[in-house]
Every structure is written in structure tokens, then in C-alpha cells.
Design an enzyme around this catalytic site. Structure first.
Site, PDB file in Angstrom:
ATOM      1  N   LYS A 136      61.898 -27.122 -44.920  1.00  0.00           N
ATOM      2  CA  LYS A 136      62.741 -26.946 -45.801  1.00  0.00           C
ATOM      3  C   LYS A 136      62.460 -25.524 -46.961  1.00  0.00           C
ATOM      4  CE  LYS A 136      65.099 -31.315 -45.806  1.00  0.00           C
ATOM      5  NZ  LYS A 136      64.167 -32.083 -44.735  1.00  0.00           N
TER       6      LYS A 136
HETATM    7  C1  LIG Z   1      64.533 -32.763 -43.746  1.00  0.00           C
HETATM    8  C2  LIG Z   1      63.608 -33.085 -42.584  1.00  0.00           C
HETATM    9  C3  LIG Z   1      64.386 -33.412 -41.178  1.00  0.00           C
HETATM   10  C4  LIG Z   1      65.684 -33.531 -41.019  1.00  0.00           C
HETATM   11  O1  LIG Z   1      66.417 -32.398 -41.077  1.00  0.00           O
HETATM   12  P1  LIG Z   1      67.966 -32.436 -41.338  1.00  0.00           P
HETATM   13  O2  LIG Z   1      68.306 -31.172 -41.787  1.00  0.00           O
HETATM   14  O3  LIG Z   1      68.207 -33.474 -42.391  1.00  0.00           O
HETATM   15  O4  LIG Z   1      68.534 -33.138 -40.130  1.00  0.00           O
HETATM   16  C5  LIG Z   1      63.297 -33.348 -40.218  1.00  0.00           C
HETATM   17  N1  LIG Z   1      62.013 -33.286 -40.443  1.00  0.00           N
HETATM   18  C6  LIG Z   1      61.646 -33.133 -41.679  1.00  0.00           C
HETATM   19  C7  LIG Z   1      60.143 -32.952 -41.675  1.00  0.00           C
HETATM   20  C8  LIG Z   1      62.196 -32.822 -42.794  1.00  0.00           C
HETATM   21  O5  LIG Z   1      61.665 -32.550 -43.891  1.00  0.00           O
END
Ligand SMILES: *Cc1c(COP(=O)(O)O)cnc(C)c1O
Length: 478
Positions: A120
Site C-alpha cells: 500500500k
Molecule cells: C490490502 C492488502 C491486500 C489486499 O489488497 P486489495 O487491494 O484490497 O485487494 C493483500 N495483502 C496485503 C498485505 C494487503 O495489505
């Protein structure tokens, strides 16, 4: 470039108008009116721009991709925002998102070397700089209200801390994040960062964010914005690393690559869908879920069925513990031929009334696989443990629980003729308990993160009640 709502609202908005917003006025999500198309020449130019991971290549690639969607920020400013964001100092390596081979045509794309050790950061670090830029340009302030199951919140807070004109109010499900994740958020002492732990699950947090955002008077009065995964700018920033992953996995643009994406809210893999719609030669987009298999069920059967809180499992890949996938509407809008009225009837009416819709008998459903390249699979706690062990034993690489869900599902979809890139969505240190269960040893910890669990915490615990959250925000905006 103009942006429209997935629910057919007639307004068309520009990038900077939707940058600071969440939902469209009719409750839909924003998408570009069309996906810019890259021909062979344009794709080759992007490959040369990235330059196989040369220093500055990723920032230059990000600028080129973003420029196709953003025409209301002067090019020099946008370039400099990208250059300030995607640096080796922040992301650890010159390629920013290097590939690690895992044998037999499988690669991990490292997206988790930013400040909070999850993918993220890739989007949020850019968003922090974009927000500060746009707010300064307007002479405005913004109060960011977000919901997190862990990784979004810490990424947002670390991107926004100390940024001028921005406050963050971050809701998280009380007691459901790992100690490391809690420490990453709650140890921040910056006065513009507010942590609110909600007594409920992630979706309760998300519902509160929606409820507050739907109160237009409150939203306007307190200048409420959002950074959760429905934000278009975040999704757009993620499109860039599909290009970087593709260029690293191939020698020429004649080759195709598949991506496996550990998925929850469908934000990450939706960026892959956008890249594919632009003409990036992606064979398959493999959606990997954990026990919370809303998405896997859809891609297998055509039934999209949201789960209740009670039906949402608390798993060892908690950032994928969702009951509904908040970005999924974007893909369904494309799937039903960009018919806003149809999309509205599915998401506002059918889903609101009966908690599910069924496209299984709709001719469009077959397109999900054939035309849009989507396939899916699911993984369980036992699969995660076995996969973490196997990858460590065979390749000496330690992967986190979410990435393990991806690798497990990727193995099931392997095609010897097409390289498979699995997106590494977090580092194992964030989910140490399960790593110890799988490997009998602690994951290594970057020096900067030594002892963060014992730092003083700044957090307010609250019932799952939108009115109480509003009162808290109003009380902290003076
Ligand atoms: C947010 C997240 C996901 C999922 O991603 P999306 O965009 O919500 O599908 C998967 N793995 C980790 C470690 C995350 O932080």
C-alpha cells in the site's frame, strides 16, 4: 481525461476534482471515461523509460503512465511529484519493485519495501505528495477519514504524517491487527494523526466511513476526504507496477505475463485490469483469496454474495479479511458493458435488498475469464503454512501470509509457456506469529523497526457508531 461514475451519474470530473474524494455523488466509483490505448511503439517507449530498473526509471515510468490520466497538473509538477515519491531512499532499491525468481517461471514482485512494509505504500506515498500539492494549490485543508484492517491505515498515516493541510482519522477493527501493525500506527505521535479503534470488524469500520461520507452536510462542513482503496488516484498509482513487473519478466513486448494478486477489496488486481485494458500483454489476472472467498466464489459461479460480519473469518492473512470487495464495482461496470443503470441496479438495488446478485446466467459472465482474463483460487491457513515452508525450503525466501495465499493459488494456475508474477503484498515481519508457526523461527526485522511494539500508543477505542465517530472528528478539528 474526464472521469465518470459507475452508476451512471451524468457529471464528468477532472482528476484533481476527484483526487480528494471517495464515492461519486450517486454512490458509484469513479473510472476514466476510456482507457488510453498503448500501441507497440508506446509500449516500447515505456519499456525504455523504465530501463530495466535503472535509477530513476520507475519514477519516469510512473510519470508517463500517470500523464495519460492526469491533465490538470502541469507536467513538470507531476514529474517532480513522481521523482520525490519513488526514490531508492524510500523504497530500498533502484528498480523500486524488483523481481525475485522462485523457479519454474514464477517470480515475486517486491512491492513491500516502503516505510510500512506492505504494497500500500506504493500508492499512498504518491497520494501524500499529491494531496499536499493540491491542497496548497487550493489553499484548503482536508480531514482524511479511512478504514483499515491494518496495512492501509499505517501506509496512509506514514504518508500523511506531518503533511501540511491534512489530518488523518483512521478507523481500525479493535484488537484484530497484529502487534506489529498496531505499533506501526498507534506509535505515531504526530498531532495530525488520530487512531480510532472500533469494536467490530473491518467492514463495520468501512460502513462508518460510508455513513459519514453519505452525510453530505457533515462531509462539507468538516472537509472530509478519504484514502481507502476506492480512491482513484491510489488505484492509478498501482497500475504502474504492473508495467514494471511485466518489463522485468520479459525481454520483448511480444511476450505475455500472468499476475497473481492476493486480493481483498479488489483494488490491487483492479489496477492490473486497468493495465490490461490499456494493452499491457497480460494473459491472466489470477485473483487469490483466503477463507473469505467472496471473489473466488464470483469468478467460479457468477454469484457475488456479501458476507455478514459474523460470517467474515478472522484469518492469518487479515488484510484480505473482507465481506465485500469495495472496488469490485469498477470491474463489474466494465463487465456489463459500462452500463451505469445496470451497475446501479446490481450494486444499489439487488445488493442492498438481498445481499447478493447472480450473473451466472448472464452472457457477460463468461467474458470475465475469456475477454478480461480473470481466474481465481482460494487458500486456507493450512495452505499458507505449507506454502511459506515450501518457498523457504526450496528457495530460501521468506514470504508473508498474504503473499503465500498468492503463491499457493499461482502454483495451481501455472502455465509453463507464460511467466507468472506473484505480487508480494507485505513482508513477513508484519505477521510474525504465523511465520513462527510455519518455520519455527522469527522473521528478520529491519533495524529501523526494532522494539516498536513497546513504544507509547496513541489510540481511542470506540463502539461501532458513526455518530460517535463524527463527534470525535468535530472535536478534533478546531
Ligand atoms: C490490502 C492488502 C491486500 C489486499 O489488497 P486489495 O487491494 O484490497 O485487494 C493483500 N495483502 C496485503 C498485505 C494487503 O495489505
Amino acid at each position: 481525461m474526464r472521469y465518470l461514475s459507475t452508476r451512471g451519474h451524468p457529471d464528468r470530473r477532472r482528476f484533481c476534482e476527484i483526487l480528494l474524494e471517495g464515492l461519486a455523488p450517486d454512490g458509484g466509483l469513479y473510472l476514466p471515461e476510456r482507457y488510453p490505448q498503448l500501441d507497440g511503439k508506446a509500449l516500447q517507449r515505456l519499456r525504455d523509460t523504465y530501463g530495466n530498473g535503472r535509477a530513476g526509471g520507475y519514477a519516469a515510468l510512473a510519470f508517463e503512465v500517470l500523464s495519460l490520466y492526469i491533465d490538470d497538473i502541469p507536467a513538470d509538477d507531476l514529474r517532480s511529484l513522481c521523482e520525490r515519491t519513488y526514490t531508492e531512499a524510500v523504497f530500498g532499491t533502484a528498480p523500486i519493485v524488483p523481481l525475485k525468481p522462485l523457479g519454474e517461471g514464477l517470480f515475486l514482485e517486491a512491492l513491500s519495501n516502503g516505510p510500512t512494509l506492505a504494497f500500500k505504500d506504493m500508492a499512498m506515498q504518491l497520494l501524500g505528495n499529491l494531496f499536499e500539492y493540491e491542497l496548497a494549490r487550493r489553499g484548503e485543508e482536508l480531514n482524511i477519514l479511512g478504514a483499515t484492517s491494518g496495512d492501509t491505515g499505517s501506509a496512509a498515516e506514514h504518508a500523511m504524517k506531518g503533511k501540511r493541510g491534512v489530518r488523518v482519522f483512521m478507523l481500525s477493527p479493535y484488537g484484530r491487527m497484529s502487534p506489529f501493525q498496531q505499533a506501526q500506527m498507534f506509535s505515531l505521535q504526530d498531532p495530525n494523526i488520530h487512531n480510532i479503534a472500533i469494536e467490530g470488524v473491518f467492514d463495520d469500520c468501512q460502513d462508518i466511513v460510508k455513513a459519514v461520507s453519505n452525510d453530505l452536510d457533515f462531509k462539507r462542513r468538516w472537509r472530509i476526504g478519504t484514502v481507502n482503496s476506492i480512491n482513484w488516484a491510489r488505484l492509478l498509482a498501482q497500475v504502474v507496477y504492473y508495467f514494471a513487473g511485466y518489463f522485468q519478466a520479459t525481454a520483448s513486448n511480444a511476450e505475455r505475463v500472468s499476475f497473481t494478486v492476493p486480493s481483498g477489496n479488489f483494488g490491487n488486481v483492479c489496477a492490473g485490469h486497468v493495465a490490461r485494458m490499456m494493452g499491457l500483454p497480460i494473459a491472466h489476472l489470477v485473483v487469490a483469496t483466503n477463507e473469505n472467498d467472496v471473489l473466488d466464489e464470483f469468478f467460479r459461479t457468477g454469484v457475488y454474495r456479501v458476507r455478514s460480519s459474523a460470517d467474515t473469518h478472522e484469518t492469518s492473512s487479515p488484510s484480505m479479511d473482507i465481506s465485500k470487495a469495495s472496488n469490485f464495482e469498477r470491474f463489474v461496470f466494465d463487465l456489463v458493458g459500462r452500463d451505469g443503470a445496470r451497475c446501479k441496479s446490481l450494486f444499489a438495488d439487488e445488493l442492498g435488498r438481498q445481499g447478493r446478485f447472480d450473473l451466472g446466467q448472464d452472457p457477460a459472465f463468461a467474458d470475465a475469464a475469456t475477454r478480461y482474463g480473470f481466474v481465481s483460487g482460494k487458500s486456507t491457513h493450512a495452505d499458507r503454512l505449507a506454502t511459506i515452508r515450501e518457498v523457504f525450503d526450496r528457495h530460501g525466501v521468506m514470504i508473508d501470509t498474504h503473499t503465500a495465499d498468492g503463491v499457493k493459488v499461482a502454483w495451481a494456475h501455472r502455465d509453463p509457456t507464460v511467466p507468472m508474477v506473484v505480487l508480494e503484498t507485505a513482508l513477513p515481519i508484519k505477521f510474525a506469529e504465523t511465520i513462527v508457526e510455519a518455520l519455527g523461527r522469527e522473521p528478520s526485522r529491519p533495524a529501523a523497526y526494532e522494539g516498536i511494539e513497546s513504544l507509547p500508543k496513541r489510540v481511542t477505542v470506540m463502539a461501532a457508531d458513526a455518530e460517535r465517530v463524527k463527534a470525535f472528528i468535530a472535536g478534533h478539528c478546531a
